[in-house]
Enzyme design. Sequence first.
Site, PDB file in Angstrom:
ATOM      1  N   ARG A 125       0.796  -1.223   0.000  1.00  0.00           N
ATOM      2  CA  ARG A 125       0.000   0.000   0.000  1.00  0.00           C
ATOM      3  C   ARG A 125       0.832   1.278   0.000  1.00  0.00           C
ATOM      4  NH1 ARG A 125      -2.726  -3.997   1.746  1.00  0.00           N
ATOM      5  NH2 ARG A 125      -0.728  -4.464   2.683  1.00  0.00           N
ATOM      6  N   THR A 126       1.794   1.360   0.891  1.00  0.00           N
ATOM      7  CA  THR A 126       2.474   2.648   1.061  1.00  0.00           C
ATOM      8  C   THR A 126       3.280   2.995  -0.191  1.00  0.00           C
ATOM      9  OG1 THR A 126       2.598   2.091   3.392  1.00  0.00           O
ATOM     10  CG2 THR A 126       3.888   3.983   2.668  1.00  0.00           C
ATOM     11  N   LYS A 152      26.008  -4.699  -1.663  1.00  0.00           N
ATOM     12  CA  LYS A 152      27.483  -4.633  -1.691  1.00  0.00           C
ATOM     13  C   LYS A 152      28.011  -3.969  -0.427  1.00  0.00           C
ATOM     14  CE  LYS A 152      27.152  -3.692  -6.630  1.00  0.00           C
ATOM     15  NZ  LYS A 152      27.204  -2.540  -7.537  1.00  0.00           N
ATOM     16  N   ARG A 183      11.180   3.639   3.588  1.00  0.00           N
ATOM     17  CA  ARG A 183      10.775   2.674   4.624  1.00  0.00           C
ATOM     18  C   ARG A 183      12.009   1.859   4.985  1.00  0.00           C
ATOM     19  NH1 ARG A 183       5.626  -1.225   4.618  1.00  0.00           N
ATOM     20  NH2 ARG A 183       4.722   0.788   5.148  1.00  0.00           N
ATOM     21  N   HIS A 222       4.816   5.866  11.503  1.00  0.00           N
ATOM     22  CA  HIS A 222       4.312   5.736  10.120  1.00  0.00           C
ATOM     23  C   HIS A 222       3.382   6.930   9.901  1.00  0.00           C
ATOM     24  CE1 HIS A 222       3.167   4.105   6.369  1.00  0.00           C
ATOM     25  NE2 HIS A 222       2.846   2.864   6.714  1.00  0.00           N
TER      26      HIS A 222
HETATM   27  N1   CP Z   1      -0.375   0.025   5.782  1.00  0.00           N
HETATM   28  C1   CP Z   1       0.848  -0.268   5.262  1.00  0.00           C
HETATM   29  O1   CP Z   1       1.866   0.325   5.649  1.00  0.00           O
HETATM   30  O2   CP Z   1       0.827  -1.247   4.319  1.00  0.00           O
HETATM   31  P1   CP Z   1       2.100  -1.734   3.496  1.00  0.00           P
HETATM   32  O3   CP Z   1       3.040  -2.403   4.481  1.00  0.00           O
HETATM   33  O4   CP Z   1       1.580  -2.674   2.458  1.00  0.00           O
HETATM   34  O5   CP Z   1       2.759  -0.513   2.912  1.00  0.00           O
END
Ligand code: CP
Length: 306
Positions: free
Chosen positions: A56-57, A85, A106, A134
């Site tokens: 999603r993100t 590496k 992320r 988040h």
């Molecule tokens: N909600 C969320 O962070 O989903 P993903 O891990 O799929 O990005």
Amino acid sequence: MWLNRDIVSIGDLNKEEILQVIEKANSFIPYAKTGHPDSPLKGKIVATLFYEPSTRTRLSFEAAAKRMGAEVLGFGSIESTSVVKGETLMDTIRIIDGYSDAIVIRHPSEGAARLASEYSEVPIINAGDGAGQHPTQTLLDIFTIWKELGKVDDITIGFVGDLKYGRTVHSLSKALSHFNVNLHFISPETLKIPKHIRKEIEKKVPVREHLDLEEVIEKLDVLYVTRIQKERFPDPEEYKKVAGTYILKPSTVARGKKSMIIMHPLPRVDEIPVEIDNLPQAKYFKQASYGVPVRMALLDLILRGE
Ligand code: CP
């Protein structure tokens, strides 16, 4: 001031700024499927660096950038990059800084986005750092509450599941403490909300902790369900002790308010059985879809400053 601003923690935004994102996101809903007719971010490049899996993100950031006319580059796994590496995060960030106008990152380590922001001239957007924060999930979560309930104030929210490692809960509960809300945290003893977060939140809003969702279900306007995250447990035996603790039953939902909404940041495993999906309270797929207009709004604010 929004232009070129890092979004590392939800604490980087005050209540007015959160509401500004929400209002802009609402105005972008008509363009979330069709693209903004003016392509306001034409000529910009958004980099997405995902050192941890994401559906999603990453994809909603990429969709949002493209719907606004921007280009996207980046990686969705480190196997194809020079990280294998031995390249450090700091060096990778210094390089991508030269290739892009904003970096969405992320990373499995808490604090990685903050570290990245120290090595980047272009803005860093935290798309999840370990068990830390988040913040953009929080913006779309608040947007969902606002759209589905028509308000964020004067509501009661219950968070259930992994509240220790659940970064979405950490960010969302902090953001909600700007509003007039009651918060209930429902978890096993070993997965309670971290004490430092509870202490910060309870200075501003009433907070209660529970072991059993049944105790509190009737009070809730929002039930925020989370996955017990196997990958965050240092000891697999500890995971086994709590796996499957909170599987939402239709009979539990039936005891709640008819107007209650069920949210989940997704992915889910077994905590929300598929038979819940067709209930009118189930809003988690709609919640995920709001990731596009919310991230369109955030990118617009950061890259154009308005
Ligand atoms: N909600 C969320 O962070 O989903 P993903 O891990 O799929 O990005």
